[in-house]
Design a protein around this motif. Structure first.
Motif, PDB file in Angstrom:
ATOM      1  N   VAL A   1     -11.916  -4.584  -3.889  1.00  0.00           N
ATOM      2  CA  VAL A   1     -11.039  -3.602  -4.532  1.00  0.00           C
ATOM      3  C   VAL A   1     -10.899  -2.380  -3.632  1.00  0.00           C
ATOM      4  O   VAL A   1     -11.718  -2.140  -2.738  1.00  0.00           O
ATOM      5  CB  VAL A   1     -11.589  -3.188  -5.917  1.00  0.00           C
ATOM      6  CG1 VAL A   1     -11.664  -4.393  -6.841  1.00  0.00           C
ATOM      7  CG2 VAL A   1     -12.953  -2.515  -5.796  1.00  0.00           C
ATOM      8  N   ALA A   2      -9.839  -1.601  -3.866  1.00  0.00           N
ATOM      9  CA  ALA A   2      -9.579  -0.365  -3.104  1.00  0.00           C
ATOM     10  C   ALA A   2      -9.829  -0.615  -1.622  1.00  0.00           C
ATOM     11  O   ALA A   2     -10.657   0.032  -0.980  1.00  0.00           O
ATOM     12  CB  ALA A   2     -10.443   0.782  -3.622  1.00  0.00           C
TER      13      ALA A   2
ATOM     14  N   CYS B   1     -16.379  10.456  -4.949  1.00  0.00           N
ATOM     15  CA  CYS B   1     -15.672   9.920  -3.784  1.00  0.00           C
ATOM     16  C   CYS B   1     -14.960  11.019  -3.009  1.00  0.00           C
ATOM     17  O   CYS B   1     -14.982  11.033  -1.772  1.00  0.00           O
ATOM     18  CB  CYS B   1     -14.675   8.854  -4.231  1.00  0.00           C
ATOM     19  SG  CYS B   1     -15.436   7.276  -4.703  1.00  0.00           S
TER      20      CYS B   1
ATOM     21  N   ARG C   1      -8.476   0.024   1.266  1.00  0.00           N
ATOM     22  CA  ARG C   1      -8.453   1.070   2.294  1.00  0.00           C
ATOM     23  C   ARG C   1      -9.693   1.964   2.216  1.00  0.00           C
ATOM     24  O   ARG C   1     -10.058   2.611   3.205  1.00  0.00           O
ATOM     25  CB  ARG C   1      -7.182   1.907   2.155  1.00  0.00           C
ATOM     26  CG  ARG C   1      -5.917   1.197   2.640  1.00  0.00           C
ATOM     27  CD  ARG C   1      -4.791   2.185   2.874  1.00  0.00           C
ATOM     28  NE  ARG C   1      -3.668   1.546   3.538  1.00  0.00           N
ATOM     29  CZ  ARG C   1      -2.516   1.250   2.961  1.00  0.00           C
ATOM     30  NH1 ARG C   1      -2.337   1.528   1.687  1.00  0.00           N
ATOM     31  NH2 ARG C   1      -1.536   0.690   3.641  1.00  0.00           N
ATOM     32  N   VAL C   2     -10.352   1.994   1.071  1.00  0.00           N
ATOM     33  CA  VAL C   2     -11.564   2.801   0.904  1.00  0.00           C
ATOM     34  C   VAL C   2     -12.806   2.032   1.321  1.00  0.00           C
ATOM     35  O   VAL C   2     -13.761   2.616   1.854  1.00  0.00           O
ATOM     36  CB  VAL C   2     -11.696   3.257  -0.568  1.00  0.00           C
ATOM     37  CG1 VAL C   2     -13.006   3.991  -0.806  1.00  0.00           C
ATOM     38  CG2 VAL C   2     -10.515   4.126  -0.964  1.00  0.00           C
ATOM     39  N   ASN C   3     -12.812   0.718   1.129  1.00  0.00           N
ATOM     40  CA  ASN C   3     -14.045  -0.060   1.221  1.00  0.00           C
ATOM     41  C   ASN C   3     -14.152  -1.016   2.401  1.00  0.00           C
ATOM     42  O   ASN C   3     -15.248  -1.545   2.645  1.00  0.00           O
ATOM     43  CB  ASN C   3     -14.241  -0.850  -0.077  1.00  0.00           C
ATOM     44  CG  ASN C   3     -14.475   0.057  -1.260  1.00  0.00           C
ATOM     45  OD1 ASN C   3     -15.361   0.905  -1.231  1.00  0.00           O
ATOM     46  ND2 ASN C   3     -13.661  -0.089  -2.305  1.00  0.00           N
TER      47      ASN C   3
ATOM     48  N   GLY D   1      -3.895  -2.881  -4.546  1.00  0.00           N
ATOM     49  CA  GLY D   1      -4.716  -2.176  -3.569  1.00  0.00           C
ATOM     50  C   GLY D   1      -5.893  -2.962  -3.035  1.00  0.00           C
ATOM     51  O   GLY D   1      -6.669  -2.441  -2.238  1.00  0.00           O
TER      52      GLY D   1
ATOM     53  N   CYS E   1     -14.189   3.811  -5.752  1.00  0.00           N
ATOM     54  CA  CYS E   1     -12.808   3.901  -6.234  1.00  0.00           C
ATOM     55  C   CYS E   1     -11.940   4.761  -5.332  1.00  0.00           C
ATOM     56  O   CYS E   1     -10.730   4.580  -5.247  1.00  0.00           O
ATOM     57  CB  CYS E   1     -12.783   4.438  -7.665  1.00  0.00           C
ATOM     58  SG  CYS E   1     -13.198   6.206  -7.821  1.00  0.00           S
ATOM     59  N   GLY E   2     -12.559   5.740  -4.655  1.00  0.00           N
ATOM     60  CA  GLY E   2     -11.829   6.610  -3.750  1.00  0.00           C
ATOM     61  C   GLY E   2     -11.207   7.829  -4.380  1.00  0.00           C
ATOM     62  O   GLY E   2     -10.692   8.695  -3.674  1.00  0.00           O
ATOM     63  N   THR E   3     -11.257   7.938  -5.713  1.00  0.00           N
ATOM     64  CA  THR E   3     -10.547   9.041  -6.376  1.00  0.00           C
ATOM     65  C   THR E   3     -11.424   9.887  -7.301  1.00  0.00           C
ATOM     66  O   THR E   3     -11.015  10.975  -7.688  1.00  0.00           O
ATOM     67  CB  THR E   3      -9.361   8.501  -7.202  1.00  0.00           C
ATOM     68  OG1 THR E   3      -9.855   7.579  -8.183  1.00  0.00           O
ATOM     69  CG2 THR E   3      -8.358   7.800  -6.291  1.00  0.00           C
TER      70      THR E   3
END
Length: 345
Positions: A123-124, A94, A126-128, A26, A88-90
């Motif tokens: 990291v992550a 988040c 698509r979130v960051n 990811g 982290c998105g999760t």
């Protein structure tokens, strides 16, 4: 790759040949075009941040181009900025849209490899990752991962500064100058307080009034400078440096019902705060910690429509000069404003 690294807190900061980073699940790899030299990097090097992992490649405020993203191929080739809090998105924070306080956050230059290097992992992805419009150049974009975005969210979302209000900014370094430019754009009156005449000159060029303070001044003496301009005090105050004295002065200089927002990291404990004044005048003490990637659109729109982070840049250094500049950031005569590093030089 060529990178800057330190092996111990307060130790030598040297250029090394480091392994090229590999993208984890990811994640993405960004080729760095510019990275900011931020006081938070100095805090990490000094060991003030308990999350800093040794050996450390510092740097957390950067822009560049995505060159690898196995889990997010649509990002390859895009110019991006990245929040210094990589969410982290999760986690619960988040999912509530509060990635800037993610409980599983990672930070380049502290928990993870940073951007004083040719390449940096994100990291992550698509979130960051934050896609940049072509109109925003590298110098402006480099400030968007930390200082400028931090100041934007602190004033607009946390302190909720309004047109016509009075803002006192304590410390006219990178964050402080960003706050001044943003506050003027929002239609606020701004007072900058600093020990550096050069920094105050920069602040005035951005539309602020200025008061020079002395390093030996007490919080009350500093607050008196605010009330010289505004007898009733400021609507909002911001400690943009990270100082117990300035934080206390910010509170003492507030008007009744005012708000103090703490942005600067404190190298020493804040042992005394005038809580009697907080109670009696119904003041609010607020903390602000960066900005999540999902909150960037409004800032990018503002930059495209007139805000100019590039106007805060005072120098662009080659990587070879970054180590000495990092180690001397706390010197009284250290250059202020926003200094950038081009790791390709």
């Amino acid at each position: 790759m060529r990178a800057l690294r330190y092996e111990s807190f307060g130790g030598a900061v040297t250029i090394v040949d480091a392994p090229d980073p590999m993208p984890g699940p990811g994640a993405a790899i960004v080729e760095v075009a510019r990275t900011g030299l931020c006081r938070s990097d100095w805090h990490g090097w000094r060991g003030h941040d308990s999350d800093t992992v040794l050996p450390c490649i510092p740097g957390h405020e950067f822009t560049g181009t995505v060159i690898e993203a196995p889990g997010a191929p649509e990002w390859v080739g895009k110019r991006v900025a990245v929040p210094f809090v990589m969410a982290c998105g999760t986690c619960p924070e988040c999912t509530r849209g509060r990635g800037q306080v993610c409980r599983a956050q990672r930070q380049p230059g502290f928990t993870d490899q940073g951007s004083f290097a040719a390449y940096v992992p994100v990291v992550a992805a698509r979130v960051n990752l934050v896609a940049l419009p072509d109109a925003i150049g590298d110098d402006a974009a480099a400030a968007l991962g930390c200082r400028y975005a931090t100041a934007w969210r602190a004033l607009t979302a946390v302190a909720q500064l309004q047109e016509g209000e009075r803002l006192a900014v304590f410390g006219a370094g990178g964050v402080g100058l960003a706050a001044i430019q943003i506050a003027v754009h929002l239609g606020a009156e701004v007072l900058a307080l600093d020990i550096s005449s050069a920094s105050l000159g920069h602040a005035m060029s951005l539309g602020a009034s200025a008061e020079r303070i002395d390093a030996t001044d007490s919080p009350q003496q500093i607050a008196d400078h605010v009330r010289t301009l505004w007898p009733d005090g400021s609507s909002v105050s911001m400690d943009a440096l990270g100082s117990p004295v300035l934080a206390s002065a910010g509170v003492l200089g507030l008007a009744r019902g005012g708000r103090h927002v703490q942005v600067g990291l404190l190298a020493e404990p804040l042992s005394v705060l005038p809580l009697g004044r907080v109670i009696a005048h119904e003041l609010r003490i607020l903390g602000s910690h960066g900005m999540a990637a999902s909150d960037y659109p409004a800032l990018l729109d503002a930059v495209e429509s007139g805000l100019d982070p590039a106007a805060l840049v005072t120098a662009t250094l080659p990587l070879a000069d970054a180590g000495p500049a990092l180690m001397t950031m706390d010197a009284p005569d250290a250059p202020r404003g926003v200094r950038l590093i081009d790791p390709r030089r």
